[in-house]
Design a protein around this motif. Structure first.
Motif, PDB file in Angstrom:
ATOM      1  N   MET A 187       0.830  -1.192   0.000  1.00 43.41           N
ATOM      2  CA  MET A 187       0.000   0.000   0.000  1.00 43.41           C
ATOM      3  C   MET A 187       0.876   1.258   0.000  1.00 43.41           C
ATOM      4  SD  MET A 187      -2.598   1.459   2.904  1.00 43.41           S
ATOM      5  CE  MET A 187      -1.198   1.838   3.934  1.00 43.41           C
ATOM      6  N   LYS A 188       1.950   1.242   0.793  1.00 47.31           N
ATOM      7  CA  LYS A 188       2.857   2.394   0.849  1.00 47.31           C
ATOM      8  C   LYS A 188       3.479   2.658  -0.524  1.00 47.31           C
ATOM      9  CE  LYS A 188       3.154   3.663   5.202  1.00 47.31           C
ATOM     10  NZ  LYS A 188       2.825   5.006   5.612  1.00 47.31           N
ATOM     11  N   VAL A 189       3.829   1.599  -1.209  1.00 51.40           N
ATOM     12  CA  VAL A 189       4.427   1.733  -2.539  1.00 51.40           C
ATOM     13  C   VAL A 189       3.375   2.187  -3.544  1.00 51.40           C
ATOM     14  CG1 VAL A 189       5.565   0.493  -4.425  1.00 51.40           C
ATOM     15  CG2 VAL A 189       6.258   0.062  -2.047  1.00 51.40           C
ATOM     16  N   GLU A 190       2.191   1.561  -3.517  1.00 48.91           N
ATOM     17  CA  GLU A 190       1.120   1.905  -4.461  1.00 48.91           C
ATOM     18  C   GLU A 190       0.639   3.343  -4.274  1.00 48.91           C
ATOM     19  OE1 GLU A 190      -1.788  -1.138  -3.807  1.00 48.91           O
ATOM     20  OE2 GLU A 190      -0.552  -2.670  -4.780  1.00 48.91           O
ATOM     21  N   ASN A 191       0.684   3.853  -3.031  1.00 50.65           N
ATOM     22  CA  ASN A 191       0.293   5.239  -2.762  1.00 50.65           C
ATOM     23  C   ASN A 191       1.340   6.244  -3.222  1.00 50.65           C
ATOM     24  OD1 ASN A 191      -2.109   4.427  -1.607  1.00 50.65           O
ATOM     25  ND2 ASN A 191      -1.406   4.648   0.496  1.00 50.65           N
ATOM     26  N   GLY A 192       2.473   5.734  -3.690  1.00 53.06           N
ATOM     27  CA  GLY A 192       3.518   6.622  -4.189  1.00 53.06           C
ATOM     28  C   GLY A 192       4.447   7.162  -3.115  1.00 53.06           C
ATOM     29  N   GLU A 193       4.318   6.663  -1.892  1.00 57.36           N
ATOM     30  CA  GLU A 193       5.195   7.128  -0.818  1.00 57.36           C
ATOM     31  C   GLU A 193       6.622   6.618  -0.995  1.00 57.36           C
ATOM     32  OE1 GLU A 193       3.411   6.956   3.202  1.00 57.36           O
ATOM     33  OE2 GLU A 193       1.601   6.276   2.153  1.00 57.36           O
ATOM     34  N   PHE A 194       6.748   5.461  -1.618  1.00 58.17           N
ATOM     35  CA  PHE A 194       8.047   4.843  -1.866  1.00 58.17           C
ATOM     36  C   PHE A 194       8.011   4.204  -3.246  1.00 58.17           C
ATOM     37  CE2 PHE A 194       7.296   4.974   2.661  1.00 58.17           C
ATOM     38  CZ  PHE A 194       8.467   5.533   3.135  1.00 58.17           C
ATOM     39  N   THR A 195       9.185   4.080  -3.851  1.00 54.55           N
ATOM     40  CA  THR A 195       9.208   3.497  -5.198  1.00 54.55           C
ATOM     41  C   THR A 195       9.201   1.979  -5.179  1.00 54.55           C
ATOM     42  OG1 THR A 195      11.630   3.656  -5.258  1.00 54.55           O
ATOM     43  CG2 THR A 195      10.384   5.490  -6.212  1.00 54.55           C
ATOM     44  N   ASN A 196       9.644   1.386  -4.057  1.00 52.57           N
ATOM     45  CA  ASN A 196       9.633  -0.073  -3.950  1.00 52.57           C
ATOM     46  C   ASN A 196       9.720  -0.495  -2.483  1.00 52.57           C
ATOM     47  OD1 ASN A 196      12.434  -0.122  -3.182  1.00 52.57           O
ATOM     48  ND2 ASN A 196      12.941   0.147  -5.347  1.00 52.57           N
ATOM     49  N   ASP A 197       9.581  -1.790  -2.247  1.00 51.09           N
ATOM     50  CA  ASP A 197       9.611  -2.332  -0.888  1.00 51.09           C
ATOM     51  C   ASP A 197      10.917  -1.990  -0.175  1.00 51.09           C
ATOM     52  OD1 ASP A 197       7.350  -3.495  -1.960  1.00 51.09           O
ATOM     53  OD2 ASP A 197       7.851  -5.540  -1.356  1.00 51.09           O
ATOM     54  N   SER A 198      12.029  -2.146  -0.873  1.00 55.70           N
ATOM     55  CA  SER A 198      13.340  -1.917  -0.264  1.00 55.70           C
ATOM     56  C   SER A 198      13.493  -0.483   0.215  1.00 55.70           C
ATOM     57  CB  SER A 198      14.456  -2.251  -1.260  1.00 55.70           C
ATOM     58  OG  SER A 198      14.469  -3.631  -1.527  1.00 55.70           O
ATOM     59  N   GLU A 199      13.004   0.453  -0.571  1.00 55.00           N
ATOM     60  CA  GLU A 199      13.109   1.857  -0.177  1.00 55.00           C
ATOM     61  C   GLU A 199      12.358   2.105   1.129  1.00 55.00           C
ATOM     62  OE1 GLU A 199      11.704   6.250  -1.658  1.00 55.00           O
ATOM     63  OE2 GLU A 199      12.057   4.735  -3.203  1.00 55.00           O
ATOM     64  N   TYR A 200      11.187   1.508   1.261  1.00 47.03           N
ATOM     65  CA  TYR A 200      10.394   1.654   2.481  1.00 47.03           C
ATOM     66  C   TYR A 200      11.123   1.061   3.685  1.00 47.03           C
ATOM     67  CZ  TYR A 200       6.570   1.056   5.816  1.00 47.03           C
ATOM     68  OH  TYR A 200       5.795   1.069   6.947  1.00 47.03           O
ATOM     69  N   ILE A 201      11.666  -0.143   3.532  1.00 46.13           N
ATOM     70  CA  ILE A 201      12.371  -0.797   4.640  1.00 46.13           C
ATOM     71  C   ILE A 201      13.614   0.007   5.028  1.00 46.13           C
ATOM     72  CG2 ILE A 201      13.528  -2.906   5.411  1.00 46.13           C
ATOM     73  CD1 ILE A 201      10.422  -3.126   4.918  1.00 46.13           C
ATOM     74  N   ARG A 202      14.362   0.497   4.046  1.00 45.89           N
ATOM     75  CA  ARG A 202      15.545   1.318   4.350  1.00 45.89           C
ATOM     76  C   ARG A 202      15.147   2.589   5.094  1.00 45.89           C
ATOM     77  NH1 ARG A 202      17.017  -0.361  -0.855  1.00 45.89           N
ATOM     78  NH2 ARG A 202      16.350   1.624  -1.729  1.00 45.89           N
ATOM     79  N   ASP A 203      14.013   3.178   4.718  1.00 41.64           N
ATOM     80  CA  ASP A 203      13.528   4.376   5.404  1.00 41.64           C
ATOM     81  C   ASP A 203      13.216   4.063   6.869  1.00 41.64           C
ATOM     82  OD1 ASP A 203      12.550   7.225   5.226  1.00 41.64           O
ATOM     83  OD2 ASP A 203      10.674   6.247   5.825  1.00 41.64           O
ATOM     84  N   LEU A 204      12.594   2.923   7.127  1.00 45.20           N
ATOM     85  CA  LEU A 204      12.303   2.518   8.501  1.00 45.20           C
ATOM     86  C   LEU A 204      13.591   2.350   9.309  1.00 45.20           C
ATOM     87  CD1 LEU A 204       9.474  -0.140   7.968  1.00 45.20           C
ATOM     88  CD2 LEU A 204       9.228   2.184   8.849  1.00 45.20           C
ATOM     89  N   VAL A 205      14.602   1.743   8.704  1.00 41.91           N
ATOM     90  CA  VAL A 205      15.875   1.534   9.399  1.00 41.91           C
ATOM     91  C   VAL A 205      16.540   2.876   9.695  1.00 41.91           C
ATOM     92  CG1 VAL A 205      18.202   0.567   9.189  1.00 41.91           C
ATOM     93  CG2 VAL A 205      16.217  -0.790   8.481  1.00 41.91           C
ATOM     94  N   ARG A 206      16.542   3.795   8.712  1.00 44.64           N
ATOM     95  CA  ARG A 206      17.133   5.128   8.936  1.00 44.64           C
ATOM     96  C   ARG A 206      16.436   5.847  10.086  1.00 44.64           C
ATOM     97  NH1 ARG A 206      17.645   5.120   3.312  1.00 44.64           N
ATOM     98  NH2 ARG A 206      15.562   5.986   3.065  1.00 44.64           N
ATOM     99  N   LYS A 207      15.114   5.806  10.109  1.00 39.96           N
ATOM    100  CA  LYS A 207      14.360   6.463  11.185  1.00 39.96           C
ATOM    101  C   LYS A 207      14.688   5.833  12.529  1.00 39.96           C
ATOM    102  CE  LYS A 207      10.561   8.095   8.337  1.00 39.96           C
ATOM    103  NZ  LYS A 207       9.182   7.877   7.910  1.00 39.96           N
ATOM    104  N   ASP A 208      14.811   4.520  12.571  1.00 36.46           N
ATOM    105  CA  ASP A 208      15.158   3.836  13.810  1.00 36.46           C
ATOM    106  C   ASP A 208      16.557   4.242  14.270  1.00 36.46           C
ATOM    107  OD1 ASP A 208      14.700   1.856  15.924  1.00 36.46           O
ATOM    108  OD2 ASP A 208      16.246   0.692  14.890  1.00 36.46           O
ATOM    109  N   GLN A 209      17.488   4.352  13.342  1.00 37.42           N
ATOM    110  CA  GLN A 209      18.845   4.781  13.691  1.00 37.42           C
ATOM    111  C   GLN A 209      18.828   6.187  14.288  1.00 37.42           C
ATOM    112  OE1 GLN A 209      20.490   4.108   9.746  1.00 37.42           O
ATOM    113  NE2 GLN A 209      21.824   2.504  10.545  1.00 37.42           N
ATOM    114  N   GLU A 210      18.077   7.102  13.665  1.00 36.88           N
ATOM    115  CA  GLU A 210      17.996   8.481  14.158  1.00 36.88           C
ATOM    116  C   GLU A 210      17.371   8.528  15.547  1.00 36.88           C
ATOM    117  OE1 GLU A 210      15.783  10.567  11.156  1.00 36.88           O
ATOM    118  OE2 GLU A 210      17.391  10.377   9.676  1.00 36.88           O
ATOM    119  N   GLU A 211      16.280   7.799  15.747  1.00 38.32           N
ATOM    120  CA  GLU A 211      15.612   7.786  17.046  1.00 38.32           C
ATOM    121  C   GLU A 211      16.512   7.194  18.124  1.00 38.32           C
ATOM    122  OE1 GLU A 211      11.827   5.843  16.740  1.00 38.32           O
ATOM    123  OE2 GLU A 211      11.098   7.265  15.243  1.00 38.32           O
TER     124      GLU A 211
END
Length: 80
Positions: free
Chosen positions: A20-44
């Motif tokens: 759904m995140k990819v289809e809504n245009g928030e991310f271009t693919n699954d990997s981009e979404y997962i990498r974004d989650l990891v980056r946010k976790d690192q920052e937090e």
């Protein structure tokens, strides 16, 4: 930067969420979404570590001889 391929497993519900995140245009693919989650976790995590260090520094500094009203006045005057 080198990349490493990982294989991970999701539930059907999690997979639908990612799609759904990819289809809504928030991310271009699954990997981009997962990498974004990891980056946010690192920052937090880094922010939490900084906060813990600041708390430890405060505890080590001991009790202030100032009264609360004096501390507030110093903060208001830009001294603290």
């Amino acid at each position: 930067m080198d990349t490493i391929r990982k294989s991970i497993t999701f539930t059907e519900k999690q997979d639908r969420w990612i799609k759904m995140k990819v289809e809504n245009g928030e991310f271009t693919n699954d990997s981009e979404y997962i990498r974004d989650l990891v980056r946010k976790d690192q920052e937090e995590t880094e922010e939490l570590l900084e906060l813990k260090r600041a708390i430890q520094d405060g505890l080590k500094s001991g009790v202030s001889p100032l009264k609360i009203k004096d501390i507030i006045a110093k903060v208001d005057n830009g001294e603290l």
